[in-house]
Design a protein around this motif. Structure first.
Motif, PDB file in Angstrom:
ATOM      1  N   LEU A 214       0.817  -1.216   0.000  1.00  0.00           N
ATOM      2  CA  LEU A 214       0.000   0.000   0.000  1.00  0.00           C
ATOM      3  C   LEU A 214       0.848   1.263   0.000  1.00  0.00           C
ATOM      4  CD1 LEU A 214      -2.801  -1.062   2.514  1.00  0.00           C
ATOM      5  CD2 LEU A 214      -3.118  -0.551   0.077  1.00  0.00           C
ATOM      6  N   SER A 215       2.081   1.165   0.481  1.00  0.00           N
ATOM      7  CA  SER A 215       2.961   2.334   0.483  1.00  0.00           C
ATOM      8  C   SER A 215       3.263   2.838  -0.917  1.00  0.00           C
ATOM      9  CB  SER A 215       4.261   1.998   1.222  1.00  0.00           C
ATOM     10  OG  SER A 215       4.943   0.928   0.570  1.00  0.00           O
ATOM     11  N   GLN A 216       3.003   2.024  -1.914  1.00  0.00           N
ATOM     12  CA  GLN A 216       3.250   2.400  -3.306  1.00  0.00           C
ATOM     13  C   GLN A 216       1.992   2.984  -3.968  1.00  0.00           C
ATOM     14  OE1 GLN A 216       4.843  -1.106  -5.293  1.00  0.00           O
ATOM     15  NE2 GLN A 216       5.907  -1.751  -3.407  1.00  0.00           N
ATOM     16  N   HIS A 217       0.936   3.157  -3.173  1.00  0.00           N
ATOM     17  CA  HIS A 217      -0.328   3.609  -3.743  1.00  0.00           C
ATOM     18  C   HIS A 217      -0.797   4.898  -3.066  1.00  0.00           C
ATOM     19  CE1 HIS A 217      -1.484   0.049  -6.227  1.00  0.00           C
ATOM     20  NE2 HIS A 217      -0.593  -0.544  -5.435  1.00  0.00           N
ATOM     21  N   ARG A 218      -1.725   5.567  -3.724  1.00  0.00           N
ATOM     22  CA  ARG A 218      -2.378   6.736  -3.137  1.00  0.00           C
ATOM     23  C   ARG A 218      -3.453   6.248  -2.173  1.00  0.00           C
ATOM     24  NH1 ARG A 218      -2.165  11.683  -5.711  1.00  0.00           N
ATOM     25  NH2 ARG A 218      -4.357  12.079  -5.224  1.00  0.00           N
ATOM     26  N   LEU A 219      -3.415   6.736  -0.952  1.00  0.00           N
ATOM     27  CA  LEU A 219      -4.356   6.303   0.078  1.00  0.00           C
ATOM     28  C   LEU A 219      -5.276   7.452   0.454  1.00  0.00           C
ATOM     29  CD1 LEU A 219      -1.948   4.233   2.368  1.00  0.00           C
ATOM     30  CD2 LEU A 219      -3.237   3.483   0.351  1.00  0.00           C
ATOM     31  N   LEU A 220      -6.552   7.143   0.531  1.00  0.00           N
ATOM     32  CA  LEU A 220      -7.566   8.138   0.872  1.00  0.00           C
ATOM     33  C   LEU A 220      -7.996   7.898   2.320  1.00  0.00           C
ATOM     34  CD1 LEU A 220      -9.686   7.795  -2.394  1.00  0.00           C
ATOM     35  CD2 LEU A 220      -7.706   9.257  -1.972  1.00  0.00           C
ATOM     36  N   SER A 221      -7.800   8.892   3.164  1.00  0.00           N
ATOM     37  CA  SER A 221      -7.959   8.689   4.601  1.00  0.00           C
ATOM     38  C   SER A 221      -9.134   9.467   5.166  1.00  0.00           C
ATOM     39  CB  SER A 221      -6.672   9.118   5.327  1.00  0.00           C
ATOM     40  OG  SER A 221      -6.831   9.036   6.721  1.00  0.00           O
ATOM     41  N   ILE A 222      -9.889   8.791   6.028  1.00  0.00           N
ATOM     42  CA  ILE A 222     -10.924   9.467   6.808  1.00  0.00           C
ATOM     43  C   ILE A 222     -10.230  10.054   8.037  1.00  0.00           C
ATOM     44  CG2 ILE A 222     -13.095   9.195   8.067  1.00  0.00           C
ATOM     45  CD1 ILE A 222     -13.617   6.698   6.340  1.00  0.00           C
ATOM     46  N   SER A 223     -10.091  11.373   8.066  1.00  0.00           N
ATOM     47  CA  SER A 223      -9.381  12.003   9.180  1.00  0.00           C
ATOM     48  C   SER A 223     -10.187  11.844  10.471  1.00  0.00           C
ATOM     49  CB  SER A 223      -9.136  13.482   8.863  1.00  0.00           C
ATOM     50  OG  SER A 223     -10.365  14.156   8.620  1.00  0.00           O
ATOM     51  N   PRO A 224      -9.515  11.720  11.607  1.00  0.00           N
ATOM     52  CA  PRO A 224      -8.076  11.924  11.850  1.00  0.00           C
ATOM     53  C   PRO A 224      -7.258  10.644  11.804  1.00  0.00           C
ATOM     54  CG  PRO A 224      -9.201  11.812  13.945  1.00  0.00           C
ATOM     55  CD  PRO A 224     -10.243  11.582  12.882  1.00  0.00           C
ATOM     56  N   SER A 225      -7.718   9.601  11.110  1.00  0.00           N
ATOM     57  CA  SER A 225      -7.017   8.323  11.084  1.00  0.00           C
ATOM     58  C   SER A 225      -5.637   8.470  10.446  1.00  0.00           C
ATOM     59  CB  SER A 225      -7.845   7.302  10.297  1.00  0.00           C
ATOM     60  OG  SER A 225      -7.124   6.096  10.175  1.00  0.00           O
ATOM     61  N   LYS A 226      -4.608   8.018  11.163  1.00  0.00           N
ATOM     62  CA  LYS A 226      -3.235   8.053  10.663  1.00  0.00           C
ATOM     63  C   LYS A 226      -2.654   6.657  10.496  1.00  0.00           C
ATOM     64  CE  LYS A 226      -2.867  12.555  10.656  1.00  0.00           C
ATOM     65  NZ  LYS A 226      -2.729  13.308   9.374  1.00  0.00           N
ATOM     66  N   VAL A 227      -3.333   5.668  11.076  1.00  0.00           N
ATOM     67  CA  VAL A 227      -2.855   4.290  11.019  1.00  0.00           C
ATOM     68  C   VAL A 227      -4.017   3.369  10.668  1.00  0.00           C
ATOM     69  CG1 VAL A 227      -1.809   2.391  12.305  1.00  0.00           C
ATOM     70  CG2 VAL A 227      -1.060   4.732  12.739  1.00  0.00           C
ATOM     71  N   TRP A 228      -3.790   2.473   9.695  1.00  0.00           N
ATOM     72  CA  TRP A 228      -4.768   1.446   9.373  1.00  0.00           C
ATOM     73  C   TRP A 228      -4.263   0.125   9.937  1.00  0.00           C
ATOM     74  CZ3 TRP A 228      -5.570   2.651   3.421  1.00  0.00           C
ATOM     75  CH2 TRP A 228      -6.174   3.924   3.304  1.00  0.00           C
ATOM     76  N   GLN A 229      -4.950  -0.382  10.958  1.00  0.00           N
ATOM     77  CA  GLN A 229      -4.552  -1.646  11.563  1.00  0.00           C
ATOM     78  C   GLN A 229      -5.360  -2.770  10.925  1.00  0.00           C
ATOM     79  OE1 GLN A 229      -2.023  -2.019  13.850  1.00  0.00           O
ATOM     80  NE2 GLN A 229      -2.299  -4.217  13.440  1.00  0.00           N
ATOM     81  N   MET A 230      -4.678  -3.695  10.272  1.00  0.00           N
ATOM     82  CA  MET A 230      -5.351  -4.738   9.506  1.00  0.00           C
ATOM     83  C   MET A 230      -5.065  -6.115  10.078  1.00  0.00           C
ATOM     84  SD  MET A 230      -4.520  -3.343   5.672  1.00  0.00           S
ATOM     85  CE  MET A 230      -4.882  -1.646   5.241  1.00  0.00           C
ATOM     86  N   TYR A 231      -6.053  -7.003   9.914  1.00  0.00           N
ATOM     87  CA  TYR A 231      -5.931  -8.373  10.401  1.00  0.00           C
ATOM     88  C   TYR A 231      -6.344  -9.328   9.288  1.00  0.00           C
ATOM     89  CZ  TYR A 231      -5.936  -5.886  14.853  1.00  0.00           C
ATOM     90  OH  TYR A 231      -5.645  -5.019  15.872  1.00  0.00           O
ATOM     91  N   HIS A 232      -5.560 -10.394   9.140  1.00  0.00           N
ATOM     92  CA  HIS A 232      -5.882 -11.406   8.140  1.00  0.00           C
ATOM     93  C   HIS A 232      -6.979 -12.313   8.676  1.00  0.00           C
ATOM     94  CE1 HIS A 232      -5.405 -14.690   5.236  1.00  0.00           C
ATOM     95  NE2 HIS A 232      -4.778 -13.803   4.460  1.00  0.00           N
ATOM     96  N   GLN A 233      -8.019 -12.508   7.883  1.00  0.00           N
ATOM     97  CA  GLN A 233      -9.187 -13.245   8.363  1.00  0.00           C
ATOM     98  C   GLN A 233      -8.927 -14.732   8.568  1.00  0.00           C
ATOM     99  OE1 GLN A 233     -12.974 -12.417   6.437  1.00  0.00           O
ATOM    100  NE2 GLN A 233     -12.220 -10.455   5.678  1.00  0.00           N
ATOM    101  N   HIS A 234      -7.882 -15.290   7.920  1.00  0.00           N
ATOM    102  CA  HIS A 234      -7.673 -16.730   7.975  1.00  0.00           C
ATOM    103  C   HIS A 234      -6.351 -17.111   8.635  1.00  0.00           C
ATOM    104  CE1 HIS A 234     -11.145 -16.796   5.393  1.00  0.00           C
ATOM    105  NE2 HIS A 234     -10.512 -16.111   4.453  1.00  0.00           N
ATOM    106  N   SER A 235      -5.719 -16.177   9.287  1.00  0.00           N
ATOM    107  CA  SER A 235      -4.480 -16.465  10.010  1.00  0.00           C
ATOM    108  C   SER A 235      -4.352 -15.480  11.168  1.00  0.00           C
ATOM    109  CB  SER A 235      -3.268 -16.345   9.070  1.00  0.00           C
ATOM    110  OG  SER A 235      -3.035 -14.988   8.738  1.00  0.00           O
ATOM    111  N   ASP A 236      -3.254 -15.571  11.881  1.00  0.00           N
ATOM    112  CA  ASP A 236      -3.014 -14.655  12.992  1.00  0.00           C
ATOM    113  C   ASP A 236      -2.209 -13.429  12.556  1.00  0.00           C
ATOM    114  OD1 ASP A 236      -4.327 -16.345  14.767  1.00  0.00           O
ATOM    115  OD2 ASP A 236      -2.495 -17.473  15.232  1.00  0.00           O
ATOM    116  N   ASP A 237      -1.995 -13.280  11.260  1.00  0.00           N
ATOM    117  CA  ASP A 237      -1.186 -12.170  10.776  1.00  0.00           C
ATOM    118  C   ASP A 237      -1.915 -10.842  10.946  1.00  0.00           C
ATOM    119  OD1 ASP A 237       0.709 -13.989  10.057  1.00  0.00           O
ATOM    120  OD2 ASP A 237       0.171 -14.022   7.919  1.00  0.00           O
TER     121      ASP A 237
END
Length: 311
Positions: free
Chosen positions: A186-209
């Motif tokens: 994602l660092s290579q893409h343009r990201l559209l943010s709902i302020s004031p969010s500065k961090v997107w915390q993501m979880y893999h649905q099928h693993s603990d990643d």
């Protein structure tokens, strides 16, 4: 003369109407000795005799007759007010003031409220939408929908849904950029943010990643619909509740999921109201309608069902 209670005044009026301490005591389910003592207490506070009474005689004194004539309309009026209030609370009429978040209401929650209005046309709906927290008491709100933090002193909070977050972008944007296989890209893409969010915390649905994305956004807004529209225009990848994607598929460039196996932690949505047992019938009916509607239709708006809990 000291203050005397309305209860004692009511007992005197009732006794005068029945012309009998015994009958009045039986009517209200009070021991005769207690009723007699309460009348005597009233006489002491007024410093006059109201009733001439003996084992076989009952009569109002001159003062008692005058006091009865002045008091009866007042007591009758109070009883009428009580009856009217009880009737108002028991009938499905009157006004309900509802507070809810703007975008969630405009996109899908409004249909729940519309359905209730059709079902109960005699109930007046006053729907106020705002994203900021308001003073529920001073604004005389009956029911509120709260996203995230439900804390409100003396209010009951019942969990309705959990709203997940996920990535999406328009087909216009994705056709012009390399495909994504992992959130690290994602660092290579343009990201559209709902302020004031500065961090997107993501979880893999099928693993603990899990993966944390530090967002350096060229376009941000506090309005999720504007972020959605920007994504539709092809300005970048957005992070938002999936039901906004579902709603946008019917217009313009299609919004599609990106890395659908990666989602964010769901945000709770609560239904809140002031009293558990003292609500008017119209408020009880609305609360029940919301939970019935949730059970039947909420899944079509891409929200996660939650067990009914009270706080």
């Amino acid at each position: 003369m000291g203050d005397h209670s309305l209860d004692d005044l009511h007992l005197f009026v009732l006794t005068s109407q029945y012309q009998s301490l015994t009958q009045a005591a039986a009517k209200i389910g009070m021991p005769l000795a207690t009723l007699s003592r309460r009348i005597k207490k009233l006489e002491e506070q007024l410093n006059c005799r109201l009733i001439d009474r003996s084992a076989h005689h009952f009569a109002l004194t001159t003062d008692g007759e005058r006091y009865f004539q002045l008091s009866q309309p007042f007591i009758t009026g109070l009883n009428n007010v009580k009856d009217l209030i009880e009737l108002d609370r028991e009938e499905l009429t009157g006004q309900i003031k509802i507070s809810a978040p703007i975008n969630m209401t405009q996109v899908w929650l409004k249909q729940c409220i519309y359905d209730f209005a059709f079902k109960h046309p005699a109930i007046q709906i006053n729907l106020q939408v705002q994203n900021e927290k308001i003073d529920l008491i001073s604004e005389q709100v009956d029911v509120t929908f709260r996203v995230g933090d439900p804390i409100e002193p003396d209010w009951i909070a019942r969990k309705l849904w959990q709203i997940p977050f996920a990535l999406c972008a328009s087909t216009l944007y994705l056709d012009q950029h390399p495909p994504l296989t992992h959130p690290s890209e994602l660092s290579q893409h343009r990201l559209l943010s709902i302020s004031p969010s500065k961090v997107w915390q993501m979880y893999h649905q099928h693993s603990d990643d899990s993966f944390s994305v530090d967002v350096d956004s060229p376009f941000q807004s506090n309005d999720v619909l504007l972020i959605r529209d920007a994504a539709q225009q092809g300005l970048g990848i957005a992070w938002m509740p999936p039901y906004y994607v579902h709603d946008a598929q019917q217009q313009g460039h299609a919004l599609v999921p990106v890395l659908p196996e990666w989602t964010g932690e769901a945000i709770d949505v609560f239904l809140m109201y002031r009293d558990k047992d003292k609500q008017p019938a119209r408020v009880k009916a609305f609360i029940q309608h919301v939970f019935d509607w949730k059970a039947k239709l909420a899944s079509s708006f891409m929200v996660t069902q939650s067990p009914d809990t009270s706080a």
